[in-house]
Design a protein around this motif. Structure first.
Motif, PDB file in Angstrom:
ATOM      1  N   PHE A 177      -3.691  -1.889  -5.214  1.00 37.24           N
ATOM      2  CA  PHE A 177      -4.768  -0.898  -5.370  1.00 37.24           C
ATOM      3  C   PHE A 177      -4.953  -0.391  -6.799  1.00 37.24           C
ATOM      4  CE2 PHE A 177      -5.353   3.905  -4.366  1.00 37.24           C
ATOM      5  CZ  PHE A 177      -6.722   3.863  -4.155  1.00 37.24           C
ATOM      6  N   GLU A 195       1.353   4.170  -4.207  1.00 39.30           N
ATOM      7  CA  GLU A 195       1.858   2.795  -4.112  1.00 39.30           C
ATOM      8  C   GLU A 195       3.172   2.639  -4.892  1.00 39.30           C
ATOM      9  OE1 GLU A 195      -1.259   3.458  -3.636  1.00 39.30           O
ATOM     10  OE2 GLU A 195      -1.885   2.043  -2.082  1.00 39.30           O
ATOM     11  N   SER A 209       0.861  -1.192   0.000  1.00 33.77           N
ATOM     12  CA  SER A 209       0.000   0.000   0.000  1.00 33.77           C
ATOM     13  C   SER A 209       0.891   1.234   0.000  1.00 33.77           C
ATOM     14  CB  SER A 209      -0.835   0.046   1.277  1.00 33.77           C
ATOM     15  OG  SER A 209      -1.770  -0.980   1.290  1.00 33.77           O
ATOM     16  N   ALA A 210       0.262   2.390  -0.161  1.00 31.42           N
ATOM     17  CA  ALA A 210       1.003   3.647  -0.082  1.00 31.42           C
ATOM     18  C   ALA A 210       1.460   3.877   1.352  1.00 31.42           C
ATOM     19  CB  ALA A 210       0.101   4.787  -0.531  1.00 31.42           C
ATOM     20  N   THR A 251      -2.471   8.184   0.752  1.00 28.15           N
ATOM     21  CA  THR A 251      -3.643   8.242  -0.141  1.00 28.15           C
ATOM     22  C   THR A 251      -4.590   9.372   0.290  1.00 28.15           C
ATOM     23  OG1 THR A 251      -3.411   5.871  -0.476  1.00 28.15           O
ATOM     24  CG2 THR A 251      -5.476   6.849  -1.206  1.00 28.15           C
ATOM     25  N   ARG A 256     -11.058   2.078  -1.990  1.00 32.67           N
ATOM     26  CA  ARG A 256     -10.235   2.215  -0.789  1.00 32.67           C
ATOM     27  C   ARG A 256      -9.959   0.840  -0.172  1.00 32.67           C
ATOM     28  NH1 ARG A 256      -9.091   7.298   1.239  1.00 32.67           N
ATOM     29  NH2 ARG A 256      -7.321   6.115   2.024  1.00 32.67           N
ATOM     30  N   GLY A 257      -8.746   0.701   0.302  1.00 33.65           N
ATOM     31  CA  GLY A 257      -8.345  -0.598   0.873  1.00 33.65           C
ATOM     32  C   GLY A 257      -8.047  -1.634  -0.200  1.00 33.65           C
ATOM     33  N   GLY A 258      -7.927  -1.184  -1.456  1.00 31.30           N
ATOM     34  CA  GLY A 258      -7.864  -2.100  -2.602  1.00 31.30           C
ATOM     35  C   GLY A 258      -6.581  -2.907  -2.728  1.00 31.30           C
ATOM     36  N   SER A 259      -5.561  -2.619  -1.918  1.00 29.78           N
ATOM     37  CA  SER A 259      -4.360  -3.461  -1.980  1.00 29.78           C
ATOM     38  C   SER A 259      -4.674  -4.885  -1.524  1.00 29.78           C
ATOM     39  CB  SER A 259      -3.251  -2.890  -1.094  1.00 29.78           C
ATOM     40  OG  SER A 259      -2.925  -1.606  -1.523  1.00 29.78           O
ATOM     41  N   ASP A 260      -5.647  -5.025  -0.631  1.00 28.52           N
ATOM     42  CA  ASP A 260      -6.068  -6.378  -0.223  1.00 28.52           C
ATOM     43  C   ASP A 260      -6.554  -7.154  -1.447  1.00 28.52           C
ATOM     44  OD1 ASP A 260      -5.618  -5.699   2.451  1.00 28.52           O
ATOM     45  OD2 ASP A 260      -7.704  -5.107   2.798  1.00 28.52           O
TER      46      ASP A 260
HETATM   47  N1  ASP Z   1      -3.625   3.144  -0.370  1.00 28.69           N
HETATM   48  C1  ASP Z   1      -4.979   2.724  -0.663  1.00 28.69           C
HETATM   49  C2  ASP Z   1      -5.941   3.259   0.381  1.00 28.69           C
HETATM   50  O1  ASP Z   1      -5.516   3.938   1.310  1.00 28.69           O
HETATM   51  C3  ASP Z   1      -5.110   1.242  -0.832  1.00 28.69           C
HETATM   52  C4  ASP Z   1      -4.825   0.413   0.411  1.00 28.69           C
HETATM   53  O2  ASP Z   1      -4.264   0.927   1.373  1.00 28.69           O
HETATM   54  O3  ASP Z   1      -5.159  -0.768   0.407  1.00 28.69           O
HETATM   55  O4  ASP Z   1      -7.126   3.050   0.273  1.00 28.69           O
END
Ligand code: ASP
Ligand code: ADP
Ligand code: MG
Length: 406
Positions: A136, A74, A41-42, A47, A150-154
């Motif tokens: 992400f 990222e 992730s970043a 982000t 959001r949270g897309g690295s998962d």
């Molecule tokens: N950096 C992105 C976010 O803050 C993706 C992630 O963290 O999974 O949503």
């Protein structure tokens, strides 16, 4: 030699020191003989910082340009991590989602993955490299950069694990696993040894941001084994897997809280067939996700219709709702932003009764009023006042005996 995917969230790579710690962990996994693919992730809140920069230059930034901007976060952490690993003597190469062939649809900011070729990853792994992929993000068939919500690295980590048939997908974060409630809100929350995809999907959709909800849909679909654990310790975390018999014996696995929804009520809607269809068609045409819906019995020929939507969409929803209300000759449209949704989730609810009653009793004991209720096979959610949310989650968590044994 096993292939493992490791995903590191923002707090795990928040500073150069932390990036070096992550690099050490990657080197350990590599040196113990595994093939390693890393998703990052970043750094920290980068982000959010990028979102704030955009808001300072434009009131309504085009979604395409937002993705160009957000995808850079990222890239910074992936390149730094590759450098740190190389400095420790491990061959490593960073690549963007586009470079590794994560192809998405054109829905900027919330794109869906359509295909993962992963050819370049396989080539690099064959040469003995650790591959570090920007989470992400992906690319459309016409070469536009997209982000995955959001949270897309998962989601990137799960998609790559599935494409590469990884033995395990390790999600490294700032807590030691999945807990019975957010451990930052409920201090006596207990770490779960395991949880099913379905329960985690519900918890994530209902506010537990520890896993992105969409990533859980994909993990379930492709049966990707996950291990959620801390990047700051070596302790075992929580395994997320398909349901096994023993899981059903636990009636309630977790409690979650969501505070970013608003309630909209269209008053005095004529009680006629087709009106709910007209109202919600108008709202879905504006691309807004409606969550709970409650309609009262219309004893006087008129009824109130309430529903919840993401608070970020409220202005848009009110515009549409007022237009539709006028069209169907309904009354006023009112709204309430000070609400929270509290939910209990558990596979055992399928076979045990009395869960709703217990939840309502716990709220009643603390004089917490329930505004709306909704249920599914494995969850019960209540809308309550936002200022009572912290008390509500603690009291429900205790009522179901979820806390640590003292
Ligand atoms: N950096 C992105 C976010 O803050 C993706 C992630 O963290 O999974 O949503
Ligand atoms: P990352 O940056 O590693 O992706 P996130 O901030 O997205 O991390 O998710 C981790 C956070 O999720 C934790 O710090 C915790 O506060 C929160 N969280 C919410 N519900 C839960 C839960 N049931 N179990 C564990 N963590 C939870
Ligand atoms: Mg996250």
């Amino acid at each position: 030699m096993a292939l493992i995917v490791q995903k590191y969230g923002g707090s795990s790579v928040a500073s150069p020191e932390r990036i070096k710690k992550v690099a050490e962990r990657i080197c350990r996994a590599r040196k113990s003989g595994h093939q390693v693919v890393v998703v990052v992730s970043a750094m920290g809140d980068n982000t959010d910082d990028l979102l704030s920069l955009a808001a300072q230059v434009s009131r309504n930034p085009p979604e395409r340009e937002m993705d160009m901007l957000l995808a850079t976060g990222e890239q910074v952490s992936a390149a730094l991590l590759a450098m740190a690993a190389q400095a420790m003597g491990v061959r490593a190469v960073s690549m963007t989602g586009a470079q590794v062939g994560i192809v998405t649809d054109r829905a900027h900011r919330n794109a869906r993955i359509q295909d993962v070729s992963a050819q370049r990853i396989k080539q690099a792994l064959a040469k003995g490299c650790v591959v570090i992929v920007t989470g992400f993000q992906g690319i459309t068939p016409d070469h536009e950069i997209t982000t995955l919500g959001r949270g897309g690295s998962d989601l990137t980590a799960v998609a790559l694990s599935s494409a590469l048939k990884a033995k395990i997908c390790e999600i490294y974060t700032d807590v030691e696993g999945i807990y019975t409630a957010d451990p930052r809100v409920v201090p006596n929350a207990r770490k779960l040894p395991s949880i099913s995809y379905d329960e985690m999907l519900e918890l994530a959709s209902l506010g537990a941001q520890v896993m992105q909800a969409r990533s859980m849909e994909m993990a379930k679909k492709y049966n990707v084994p996950l291990h959620v654990r801390s990047s700051f310790s070596r302790r075992t975390g929580t395994i997320i897997s398909k349901e096994v018999k023993a899981m059903e014996q636990v009636v309630v696995s977790g409690v979650s809280l969501q505070k970013d929804e608003a309630k909209v009520t269209i008053c005095d809607v004529p009680d006629r067939p087709g009106l709910a269809a007209t109202i919600f068609t108008g709202i879905s045409d504006a691309n807004i996700n409606v969550d709970m819906i409650v309609q009262n019995v219309g004893r006087t020929g008129l009824t109130d219709l309430s529903f919840t939507v993401p608070r970020a969409d409220l202005k848009k929803v009110l515009r549409v709702a007022r237009r539709v209300a006028a069209k169907v000759k309904a009354g006023r449209v009112i709204h309430d932003e000070d609400i929270a949704k509290i939910s209990v989730v558990g596979l055992g609810m399928r076979s045990h009764s009395g869960i709703a009653a217990k939840m309502f009793q716990a709220l009643a004991k603390e004089s917490i009023n329930i505004v709306m209720i909704s249920t599914s096979e494995i969850k019960i959610s209540c809308i309550i006042r936002k200022n009572q949310a912290a008390k509500a989650i603690k009291t429900i968590h205790d009522a179901f005996g979820l806390g640590k044994q003292r």
